[in-house]
Design a protein around this motif. Sequence first.
Motif, PDB file in Angstrom:
ATOM      1  N   UNK A  91       0.829  -1.215   0.033  1.00 18.37           N
ATOM      2  CA  UNK A  91       0.044   0.009  -0.236  1.00 18.37           C
ATOM      3  C   UNK A  91       0.874   1.317   0.018  1.00 18.37           C
ATOM      4  N   UNK A  92       2.084   1.367   0.810  1.00 23.08           N
ATOM      5  CA  UNK A  92       2.714   2.379   0.923  1.00 23.08           C
ATOM      6  C   UNK A  92       3.645   2.527  -0.477  1.00 23.08           C
ATOM      7  N   UNK A  93       4.000   1.378  -1.148  1.00 20.34           N
ATOM      8  CA  UNK A  93       4.543   1.736  -2.278  1.00 20.34           C
ATOM      9  C   UNK A  93       3.691   1.957  -3.494  1.00 20.34           C
ATOM     10  N   UNK A  94       2.482   1.714  -3.222  1.00 20.90           N
ATOM     11  CA  UNK A  94       1.567   2.223  -4.363  1.00 20.90           C
ATOM     12  C   UNK A  94       1.259   3.689  -4.173  1.00 20.90           C
ATOM     13  N   UNK A  99       1.950   9.293  -5.809  1.00 22.76           N
ATOM     14  CA  UNK A  99       2.550  10.733  -5.810  1.00 22.76           C
ATOM     15  C   UNK A  99       3.615  11.137  -6.633  1.00 22.76           C
ATOM     16  N   UNK A 100       4.531  10.108  -6.980  1.00 20.03           N
ATOM     17  CA  UNK A 100       5.705  10.438  -7.860  1.00 20.03           C
ATOM     18  C   UNK A 100       5.080  10.784  -9.045  1.00 20.03           C
ATOM     19  N   UNK A 101       4.106  10.293  -9.539  1.00 16.23           N
ATOM     20  CA  UNK A 101       3.381  10.198 -11.010  1.00 16.23           C
ATOM     21  C   UNK A 101       2.730  11.673 -11.066  1.00 16.23           C
ATOM     22  N   UNK A 102       1.885  11.984 -10.061  1.00 13.39           N
ATOM     23  CA  UNK A 102       1.390  13.212  -9.963  1.00 13.39           C
ATOM     24  C   UNK A 102       2.557  14.383  -9.984  1.00 13.39           C
TER      25      UNK A 102
END
Length: 147
Positions: free
Chosen positions: A130-133, A138-141
Amino acid sequence: MAASTRFAVAAHLMTLLAVRRGVPQTSEALARSAATNPAVVRRLLGALSKAGLVTTHLGKGGGAELARGPKKITLADIYRAVETPGLIPLARTAPAVDCAAGRQIQPVLKEIGEQAEAAFLAALETKTLKQLAKEIAAADVAAKSAA
């Protein structure tokens, strides 16, 4: 000798299953996302299924899904499911026993490798799927807003 990419690809697949939770994903769709062959995906899904991390369903509307919530799956779970233990592969042939280095190198390297792997797994235990997702989202945004 090339390093194994099984963990990285499996983490990718598991993240995609977490993001698309509740919708079975085919090996073809997962393979497209990971830029690999569907046979590779099926092999990894088999290992992940054996470890109790995913379930797979055959037939129309079938595919792979997480077997439990992403909050209950650690990166260590994924690593253990798809990788062979041993961060330091030892020589396949026995070294010369009439040499101090030959007699001692494998046991010493094995111990160092076991210590390194324990530390590595301890670090992976601290991160859930869940944390990885969330980090990936967030990195994608951030990347989209920077573009």
